[in-house]
Design an enzyme around this catalytic site. Structure first.
Site, PDB file in Angstrom:
ATOM      1  N   LYS A  40     -56.668  11.089  20.292  1.00  0.00           N
ATOM      2  CA  LYS A  40     -55.406  10.477  19.875  1.00  0.00           C
ATOM      3  C   LYS A  40     -54.238  11.445  20.134  1.00  0.00           C
ATOM      4  O   LYS A  40     -53.203  11.074  20.679  1.00  0.00           O
ATOM      5  CB  LYS A  40     -55.490  10.140  18.380  1.00  0.00           C
ATOM      6  CG  LYS A  40     -54.416   9.192  17.914  1.00  0.00           C
ATOM      7  CD  LYS A  40     -54.446   9.029  16.406  1.00  0.00           C
ATOM      8  CE  LYS A  40     -55.154   7.774  15.983  1.00  0.00           C
ATOM      9  NZ  LYS A  40     -54.965   7.504  14.543  1.00  0.00           N
ATOM     10  N   LEU A 246     -43.268 -16.946   1.423  1.00  0.00           N
ATOM     11  CA  LEU A 246     -43.676 -18.274   0.928  1.00  0.00           C
ATOM     12  C   LEU A 246     -44.114 -19.135   2.103  1.00  0.00           C
ATOM     13  O   LEU A 246     -43.983 -20.349   2.059  1.00  0.00           O
ATOM     14  CB  LEU A 246     -42.530 -18.944   0.170  1.00  0.00           C
ATOM     15  CG  LEU A 246     -42.287 -18.469  -1.261  1.00  0.00           C
ATOM     16  CD1 LEU A 246     -41.163 -19.249  -1.918  1.00  0.00           C
ATOM     17  CD2 LEU A 246     -43.562 -18.577  -2.117  1.00  0.00           C
ATOM     18  N   CYS A 256     -53.557  -3.701   4.709  1.00  0.00           N
ATOM     19  CA  CYS A 256     -52.923  -3.335   3.432  1.00  0.00           C
ATOM     20  C   CYS A 256     -53.194  -4.312   2.295  1.00  0.00           C
ATOM     21  O   CYS A 256     -53.755  -3.928   1.275  1.00  0.00           O
ATOM     22  CB  CYS A 256     -51.425  -3.191   3.647  1.00  0.00           C
ATOM     23  SG  CYS A 256     -51.061  -1.987   4.920  1.00  0.00           S
TER      24      CYS A 256
HETATM   25  C1  UGA Z   1     -47.601  -5.207   4.147  1.00  0.00           C
HETATM   26  C2  UGA Z   1     -46.294  -5.199   3.330  1.00  0.00           C
HETATM   27  O1  UGA Z   1     -45.492  -6.326   3.682  1.00  0.00           O
HETATM   28  C3  UGA Z   1     -45.510  -3.910   3.582  1.00  0.00           C
HETATM   29  O2  UGA Z   1     -44.359  -3.875   2.757  1.00  0.00           O
HETATM   30  C4  UGA Z   1     -46.401  -2.716   3.259  1.00  0.00           C
HETATM   31  O3  UGA Z   1     -45.760  -1.486   3.525  1.00  0.00           O
HETATM   32  C5  UGA Z   1     -47.671  -2.787   4.103  1.00  0.00           C
HETATM   33  O4  UGA Z   1     -48.357  -4.043   3.822  1.00  0.00           O
HETATM   34  C6  UGA Z   1     -48.517  -1.612   3.737  1.00  0.00           C
HETATM   35  O5  UGA Z   1     -48.903  -1.491   2.561  1.00  0.00           O
HETATM   36  O6  UGA Z   1     -48.704  -0.707   4.579  1.00  0.00           O
HETATM   37  P1  UGA Z   1     -48.239  -5.739   6.708  1.00  0.00           P
HETATM   38  O7  UGA Z   1     -49.626  -5.863   6.174  1.00  0.00           O
HETATM   39  O8  UGA Z   1     -48.000  -4.859   7.885  1.00  0.00           O
HETATM   40  O9  UGA Z   1     -47.252  -5.207   5.533  1.00  0.00           O
HETATM   41  O10 UGA Z   1     -47.688  -7.172   7.143  1.00  0.00           O
HETATM   42  P2  UGA Z   1     -47.056  -8.449   6.378  1.00  0.00           P
HETATM   43  O11 UGA Z   1     -45.914  -8.920   7.178  1.00  0.00           O
HETATM   44  O12 UGA Z   1     -46.800  -8.160   4.963  1.00  0.00           O
HETATM   45  O13 UGA Z   1     -48.215  -9.547   6.521  1.00  0.00           O
HETATM   46  C7  UGA Z   1     -49.456  -9.434   5.814  1.00  0.00           C
HETATM   47  C8  UGA Z   1     -50.237 -10.718   5.956  1.00  0.00           C
HETATM   48  O14 UGA Z   1     -49.652 -11.752   5.173  1.00  0.00           O
HETATM   49  C9  UGA Z   1     -50.311 -11.270   7.385  1.00  0.00           C
HETATM   50  O15 UGA Z   1     -51.636 -11.705   7.632  1.00  0.00           O
HETATM   51  C10 UGA Z   1     -49.350 -12.445   7.367  1.00  0.00           C
HETATM   52  O16 UGA Z   1     -49.701 -13.440   8.294  1.00  0.00           O
HETATM   53  C11 UGA Z   1     -49.505 -12.925   5.944  1.00  0.00           C
HETATM   54  N1  UGA Z   1     -48.342 -13.679   5.422  1.00  0.00           N
HETATM   55  C12 UGA Z   1     -47.146 -13.052   5.257  1.00  0.00           C
HETATM   56  C13 UGA Z   1     -48.485 -15.016   5.079  1.00  0.00           C
HETATM   57  O17 UGA Z   1     -49.581 -15.605   5.207  1.00  0.00           O
HETATM   58  N2  UGA Z   1     -47.399 -15.700   4.564  1.00  0.00           N
HETATM   59  C14 UGA Z   1     -46.206 -15.103   4.385  1.00  0.00           C
HETATM   60  O18 UGA Z   1     -45.261 -15.785   3.905  1.00  0.00           O
HETATM   61  C15 UGA Z   1     -46.065 -13.750   4.748  1.00  0.00           C
END
Ligand code: UGA
Length: 437
Positions: A40, A246, A256
């Protein structure tokens, strides 16, 4: 040299570490980034990005001269005072967070090295206290990261808030960390270490709860003939609720939410408290991924011998991350029902191929759709909105589409002859007010 121009140390160059290194370099700081994996470090030193993340490649190229990648802990300790620990904390079999990587970093540090340990890795509340107990005298700051994959650089550079947790005696270290973040303009929240640790876990758990909540609402909408898109919109206009997170779909994934919700539930359990709500959040999410099978069976009957295409495999768009992706469960469930599965993802196919050995990988969405009895949109990649859906319908043996992210326009697709199933929408072919906008 001013405090702010001392090299920043980053330990662990996964998603958070690499973005942290690149963004601090972009802000003008020299950075020394250390990882234990030589391959890496070599790739990154050659300027080759190890993950797919928008803007990150440009940032690393632009700041190549400011960032040193190394495997050598001594080099890092000699050059940097602030040490941002960004190693991963994956789940253990018990569902607790695995802190072994954090522990092995801490084992390399000594209280009299003049360093400040800045914990970015997501750790259970109480971790900071135990590290301070083991290494009294080493200043400790908890600075959890809130970036999202797919928009990580933007999130880092424009934070809603920067949480800086510190306990008595370590104020100087906390002030140095705050100074690094000041130019970004987000609200800086000074607090104690345990509260900072809980803010991170509670934020992820709350967002996951919002998603499971709206997914359950979606499932009820299907029963009563309502449209969850309309319901989310109406709920989100209430400032107390807010419109983000939502979006109903086929469940949350990634490195995460699944890990952190489980870790918080276990953390509570280890103290004797039963966090009932999170148990439901996790179960709803698991079942949500599987509901697609029922939707396909409603149209196709038994899936035995049916060919089904998965459009998108990554856990969300704009990333090649496959960790806890809903596609993994879905592919296995479809194969379990006897279906033949073909898949396409714009960037995650290679990673996914290693995990989904028995799934056929196509080179394009249209190729994946050739001759299939149904397709499931799993990840809302922009290119699927641009796809020639008329051509897609012509190629499919049966133009049946389950839109697992409510991403496409049902009216348009139905006009092209598709049988369209969304999540939390009536499957009757009547256009909803939102769809006809
Ligand atoms: C998430 C958090 O949003 C970040 O704030 C945090 O820093 C990160 O975890 C972490 O702890 O490192 P991430 O997992 O990268 O970020 O992506 P998200 O955009 O939060 O999406 C997570 C999952 O939720 C995805 O599978 C997405 O498709 C789903 N999701 C998101 C939904 O099904 N509905 C929504 O309305 C939003």
């Amino acid at each position: 040299m001013s405090e702010q121009r001392q090299p920043v140390g980053v330990i662990g160059v996964g998603w958070v570490g690499l973005v942290t290194a690149a963004c601090f370099a972009e802000l003008g700081h020299p950075v020394i980034a250390r990882d234990i994996l030589p391959e890496k470090v070599e790739s990154l030193s050659r300027g080759e990005l190890t993950i797919h993340e928008p803007e990150l490649g440009d940032l690393l190229r632009r700041n190549a001269e400011r960032i040193t990648f190394t495997t050598d802990m001594e080099e890092l300790l000699a050059g940097a005072r602030l040490l941002f620990v960004c190693v991963d904390t994956p789940p253990t079999y018990s569902g607790d967070a695995d802190l072994s990587r954090v522990r092995s970093v801490v084992a390399d540090l000594s209280p009299d090295g003049g360093h400040v340990l800045v914990m970015k890795s997501t750790v259970p509340a109480g971790t900071g206290e135990s590290i301070r107990r083991d290494l009294p005298g080493l200043p400790y700051v908890s600075c959890p990261e809130f970036l999202k994959e797919g928009s990580a650089v933007k999130d880092f550079m424009h934070p809603d808030r920067v949480v800086i947790g510190t306990d008595a005696g370590d104020e100087a270290g906390a002030a140095a960390v705050a100074a690094l973040y000041e130019p970004l303009g987000g609200e800086i929240l000074p607090t104690d270490v345990a509260s900072a640790e809980m803010i991170k876990l509670a934020s992820n758990a709350f967002l996951a709860t919002k998603i499971s909540f709206i997914n359950e609402i979606a499932n009820v909408c299907e029963e009563v003939g309502a449209d969850v898109g309309e319901v989310s919109r109406g709920m989100g206009l209430d400032e107390r609720i807010g419109s983000s997170f939502l979006r109903a779909g086929i469940g949350y994934g990634g490195s995460c939410f699944p890990k952190d919700v489980s870790a918080l539930k276990m953390l509570a359990g280890n103290t004797g408290y039963h966090f009932q709500l999170l148990t439901a959040v996790i179960e709803v999410n698991e079942l949500q991924k599987r509901r697609v099978v029922g939707k396909l069976e409603k149209h196709l009957g038994s899936l035995l011998g049916k060919r089904v295409a998965l459009l998108g495999l990554a856990f969300k768009p704009d990333t090649d991350d496959m960790r806890e992706a809903s596609s993994l469960v879905l592919a296995a469930r479809l194969q379990g029902e006897g279906a033949e599965v073909v898949a396409y993802d714009p960037v995650a196919s290679e990673r996914a191929g290693e995990m989904l050995g028995s799934v056929e990988m196509a080179d394009s969405a249209l190729e994946a759709l050739d001759g299939v009895d149904a397709a499931v949109l799993v990840t809302e990649w922009g290119e699927f909105a641009e796809l020639d859906w008329a051509e897609a319908a012509a190629r499919m043996a049966r133009p049946l589409l389950v839109d697992g992210r409510n991403f496409l326009d049902p009216v348009k697709l139905r006009a092209l002859g598709f049988e369209y199933e969304g999540i939390g929408k009536s499957s009757v072919d009547a256009p909803t007010p939102a769809a006809s906008d």
